[in-house]
Design a protein around this motif. Structure first.
Motif, PDB file in Angstrom:
ATOM      1  N   ALA A 252       0.834  -1.204   0.000  1.00  0.00           N
ATOM      2  CA  ALA A 252       0.000   0.000   0.000  1.00  0.00           C
ATOM      3  C   ALA A 252       0.870   1.255   0.000  1.00  0.00           C
ATOM      4  N   GLN A 253       1.967   1.224   0.746  1.00  0.00           N
ATOM      5  CA  GLN A 253       2.893   2.356   0.763  1.00  0.00           C
ATOM      6  C   GLN A 253       3.494   2.577  -0.627  1.00  0.00           C
ATOM      7  N   ALA A 254       3.896   1.479  -1.280  1.00  0.00           N
ATOM      8  CA  ALA A 254       4.484   1.578  -2.616  1.00  0.00           C
ATOM      9  C   ALA A 254       3.475   2.111  -3.634  1.00  0.00           C
ATOM     10  N   GLU A 255       2.241   1.638  -3.551  1.00  0.00           N
ATOM     11  CA  GLU A 255       1.224   2.081  -4.497  1.00  0.00           C
ATOM     12  C   GLU A 255       0.899   3.568  -4.311  1.00  0.00           C
ATOM     13  N   THR A 256       0.931   4.042  -3.075  1.00  0.00           N
ATOM     14  CA  THR A 256       0.727   5.472  -2.829  1.00  0.00           C
ATOM     15  C   THR A 256       1.876   6.284  -3.407  1.00  0.00           C
ATOM     16  N   LEU A 257       3.081   5.785  -3.250  1.00  0.00           N
ATOM     17  CA  LEU A 257       4.249   6.447  -3.826  1.00  0.00           C
ATOM     18  C   LEU A 257       4.103   6.554  -5.343  1.00  0.00           C
ATOM     19  N   ARG A 258       3.602   5.503  -5.962  1.00  0.00           N
ATOM     20  CA  ARG A 258       3.401   5.507  -7.410  1.00  0.00           C
ATOM     21  C   ARG A 258       2.327   6.509  -7.817  1.00  0.00           C
ATOM     22  N   LYS A 259       1.217   6.487  -7.108  1.00  0.00           N
ATOM     23  CA  LYS A 259       0.097   7.367  -7.442  1.00  0.00           C
ATOM     24  C   LYS A 259       0.506   8.839  -7.357  1.00  0.00           C
ATOM     25  N   ASP A 269      11.376   2.331 -12.914  1.00  0.00           N
ATOM     26  CA  ASP A 269      10.867   2.407 -11.544  1.00  0.00           C
ATOM     27  C   ASP A 269       9.375   2.101 -11.495  1.00  0.00           C
ATOM     28  N   LEU A 270       8.632   2.561 -12.495  1.00  0.00           N
ATOM     29  CA  LEU A 270       7.207   2.231 -12.555  1.00  0.00           C
ATOM     30  C   LEU A 270       6.998   0.725 -12.629  1.00  0.00           C
ATOM     31  N   ASN A 271       7.794   0.063 -13.438  1.00  0.00           N
ATOM     32  CA  ASN A 271       7.676  -1.380 -13.577  1.00  0.00           C
ATOM     33  C   ASN A 271       8.010  -2.093 -12.266  1.00  0.00           C
ATOM     34  N   THR A 272       9.045  -1.600 -11.574  1.00  0.00           N
ATOM     35  CA  THR A 272       9.424  -2.210 -10.294  1.00  0.00           C
ATOM     36  C   THR A 272       8.309  -2.077  -9.272  1.00  0.00           C
ATOM     37  N   ILE A 273       7.735  -0.876  -9.175  1.00  0.00           N
ATOM     38  CA  ILE A 273       6.666  -0.650  -8.201  1.00  0.00           C
ATOM     39  C   ILE A 273       5.416  -1.439  -8.574  1.00  0.00           C
ATOM     40  N   ASP A 274       5.068  -1.478  -9.855  1.00  0.00           N
ATOM     41  CA  ASP A 274       3.896  -2.245 -10.295  1.00  0.00           C
ATOM     42  C   ASP A 274       4.079  -3.733 -10.016  1.00  0.00           C
ATOM     43  N   SER A 275       5.262  -4.239 -10.255  1.00  0.00           N
ATOM     44  CA  SER A 275       5.542  -5.648  -9.976  1.00  0.00           C
ATOM     45  C   SER A 275       5.428  -5.931  -8.481  1.00  0.00           C
ATOM     46  N   TYR A 276       5.942  -5.008  -7.683  1.00  0.00           N
ATOM     47  CA  TYR A 276       5.849  -5.188  -6.236  1.00  0.00           C
ATOM     48  C   TYR A 276       4.386  -5.175  -5.781  1.00  0.00           C
ATOM     49  N   GLY A 277       3.590  -4.320  -6.399  1.00  0.00           N
ATOM     50  CA  GLY A 277       2.177  -4.253  -6.038  1.00  0.00           C
ATOM     51  C   GLY A 277       1.400  -5.507  -6.365  1.00  0.00           C
ATOM     52  N   LEU A 279       2.599  -8.640  -5.817  1.00  0.00           N
ATOM     53  CA  LEU A 279       3.189  -9.779  -5.105  1.00  0.00           C
ATOM     54  C   LEU A 279       2.163 -10.663  -4.397  1.00  0.00           C
ATOM     55  N   LEU A 280       1.044 -10.095  -4.013  1.00  0.00           N
ATOM     56  CA  LEU A 280       0.024 -10.880  -3.313  1.00  0.00           C
ATOM     57  C   LEU A 280      -1.181 -11.168  -4.201  1.00  0.00           C
ATOM     58  N   LYS A 281      -1.001 -11.021  -5.509  1.00  0.00           N
ATOM     59  CA  LYS A 281      -2.111 -11.239  -6.435  1.00  0.00           C
ATOM     60  C   LYS A 281      -1.829 -12.432  -7.332  1.00  0.00           C
ATOM     61  N   GLY A 282      -2.879 -13.059  -7.794  1.00  0.00           N
ATOM     62  CA  GLY A 282      -2.740 -14.119  -8.783  1.00  0.00           C
ATOM     63  C   GLY A 282      -2.238 -15.430  -8.226  1.00  0.00           C
ATOM     64  N   HIS A 283      -1.897 -16.322  -9.138  1.00  0.00           N
ATOM     65  CA  HIS A 283      -1.456 -17.679  -8.792  1.00  0.00           C
ATOM     66  C   HIS A 283      -0.097 -17.632  -8.096  1.00  0.00           C
ATOM     67  N   ARG A 284       0.143 -18.615  -7.243  1.00  0.00           N
ATOM     68  CA  ARG A 284       1.380 -18.632  -6.475  1.00  0.00           C
ATOM     69  C   ARG A 284       2.635 -18.659  -7.364  1.00  0.00           C
ATOM     70  N   LEU A 285       2.556 -19.317  -8.509  1.00  0.00           N
ATOM     71  CA  LEU A 285       3.719 -19.359  -9.390  1.00  0.00           C
ATOM     72  C   LEU A 285       3.999 -17.984  -9.993  1.00  0.00           C
ATOM     73  N   LYS A 286       2.939 -17.227 -10.267  1.00  0.00           N
ATOM     74  CA  LYS A 286       3.108 -15.866 -10.759  1.00  0.00           C
ATOM     75  C   LYS A 286       3.763 -14.999  -9.686  1.00  0.00           C
ATOM     76  N   ARG A 287       3.317 -15.159  -8.438  1.00  0.00           N
ATOM     77  CA  ARG A 287       3.901 -14.389  -7.343  1.00  0.00           C
ATOM     78  C   ARG A 287       5.382 -14.736  -7.177  1.00  0.00           C
ATOM     79  N   LEU A 288       5.679 -16.002  -7.267  1.00  0.00           N
ATOM     80  CA  LEU A 288       7.061 -16.447  -7.119  1.00  0.00           C
ATOM     81  C   LEU A 288       7.942 -15.883  -8.241  1.00  0.00           C
ATOM     82  N   ALA A 289       7.407 -15.877  -9.461  1.00  0.00           N
ATOM     83  CA  ALA A 289       8.170 -15.351 -10.603  1.00  0.00           C
ATOM     84  C   ALA A 289       8.451 -13.858 -10.427  1.00  0.00           C
ATOM     85  N   LEU A 290       7.452 -13.100  -9.980  1.00  0.00           N
ATOM     86  CA  LEU A 290       7.653 -11.673  -9.744  1.00  0.00           C
ATOM     87  C   LEU A 290       8.730 -11.450  -8.686  1.00  0.00           C
ATOM     88  N   TRP A 291       8.687 -12.240  -7.646  1.00  0.00           N
ATOM     89  CA  TRP A 291       9.644 -12.113  -6.550  1.00  0.00           C
ATOM     90  C   TRP A 291      11.072 -12.371  -7.034  1.00  0.00           C
TER      91      TRP A 291
END
Length: 326
Positions: A252-259, A269-277, A279-291
């Motif tokens: 939530a802090q990161a998304e506010t920084l982006r907004k 930097d936009l891509n990094t923040i969007d990817s971080y946002g 991390l808790l969405k979608g399938h577990r393999l997608k989350r792992l790949a983003l991480w």
């Protein structure tokens, strides 16, 4: 050599036990042009009386007595006030003890950073600390080693989004960073973290590996030093929902920084923040790949093991916990 005026801002709250010793360490700095601004956040003990006594003997101390608004809002007010007459500001806690060369060493690093990046660049200086007990006896000569932290991660966005390694009591900032960072939004987890994120994105974070503050540990610390290791990991794993909530707060802090800064952020930097946002969405393999792809790593194997569990099973455990409680 010219010594521009530097402000040290202190927020106090029921700090009667250590405040005199802390203020003394500020008055003993070897930098010759310091003003101290103290805002008391509605103390109910003798803090105000002690501060008033100290001020009588030291006219360069300014006191502000306010209602209780919390540490983040208190520092928001202090920083806003300090920048009216000062281009450089230190943040200070009420219960530590500063080494006499802290201001002068930090100032030297600020000068070097502004020569390289310009005075209009938002700059933050921070340092290591030594960990001490209530009597200032050394527990560890390095807070970073004690906590298994890497202070240089403050300059790496993918690391700083996830884990704050900047301790507020060590921070020096310039006016450009204050103007970029204020007001602190409700989503800011702590004022030091928000300042560091803005410096990392829009200016420069300078890390001093030398300890310049004695970081006092006692029963009333808001945020203290605790050794990192297996015990801490087991405690966290016993309450995965709480760990997941803390991770969600960083998102939530990161998304506010982006907004607030979307129009001026670089595509990277936009891509990094969007990817971080995500991390808790979608399938577990997608989350792992983003991480993994973005290297959203904390410092230390144990911390990353806990984070990995959250990314793989934390969402499901959270759902199961809520279902069982219904």
């Amino acid at each position: 050599m010219r010594y521009p005026p530097i402000a040290i801002v202190v927020s106090t709250f029921n700090g009667q036990k250590y405040i005199e010793e802390q203020i003394l360490s500020l008055l003993q700095q070897d930098y010759p042009n310091i003003s101290i601004i103290v805002r008391d956040d509605g103390s109910a003990d003798k803090t105000v009386d002690l501060l008033s006594k100290i001020q009588k003997a030291n006219p360069n101390i300014r006191l502000i007595f306010g209602k209780n608004i919390g540490v983040i809002a208190s520092f928001n007010e202090l920083l806003s006030l300090a920048t009216v007459q000062h281009d450089y500001i230190f943040l200070c806690d009420q219960d530590d003890f500063w080494h006499p060369e802290k201001v002068s060493i930090s100032w030297s690093h600020m000068l070097d950073a502004e020569k390289t990046h310009g005075r209009n660049a938002p700059i933050l200086i921070h340092s290591d600390l030594e960990v001490v007990n209530e009597s200032l006896k050394i527990i560890s000569s390095s807070f970073w080693r004690f906590q298994k932290l890497n202070g240089h991660n403050a300059a790496r966005l993918n690391r700083l989004l996830l884990q704050n390694v900047v301790t507020g009591a060590t921070i020096m900032v310039n006016k450009a960073l204050v103007e970029k960072s204020l007001p602190f939004p409700p989503e800011a987890i702590m004022h030091d973290w928000w300042l560091a994120l803005n410096a990392c994105l829009f200016g420069k974070v300078v890390t001093i590996e030398r300890p310049l503050v004695s970081y006092r540990q006692h029963g009333a610390n808001t945020i203290g030093a605790h050794g990192a290791g297996m015990t801490g990991l087991f405690v966290k794993l016993a309450d995965l929902d709480s760990v997941r909530s803390r991770l969600a707060a960083t998102i939530a802090q990161a998304e506010t920084l982006r907004k607030m800064n979307a129009s001026v952020l670089s595509p990277e930097d936009l891509n990094t923040i969007d990817s971080y946002g995500s991390l808790l969405k979608g399938h577990r393999l997608k989350r792992l790949a983003l991480w993994l792809n973005n290297r959203f790593f904390k410092t230390g194997l144990m911390r990353n093991c806990g984070l990995l569990l959250i990314l793989l099973i934390g969402v499901e455990i959270g759902k199961a916990t809520r279902q069982n409680s219904n």
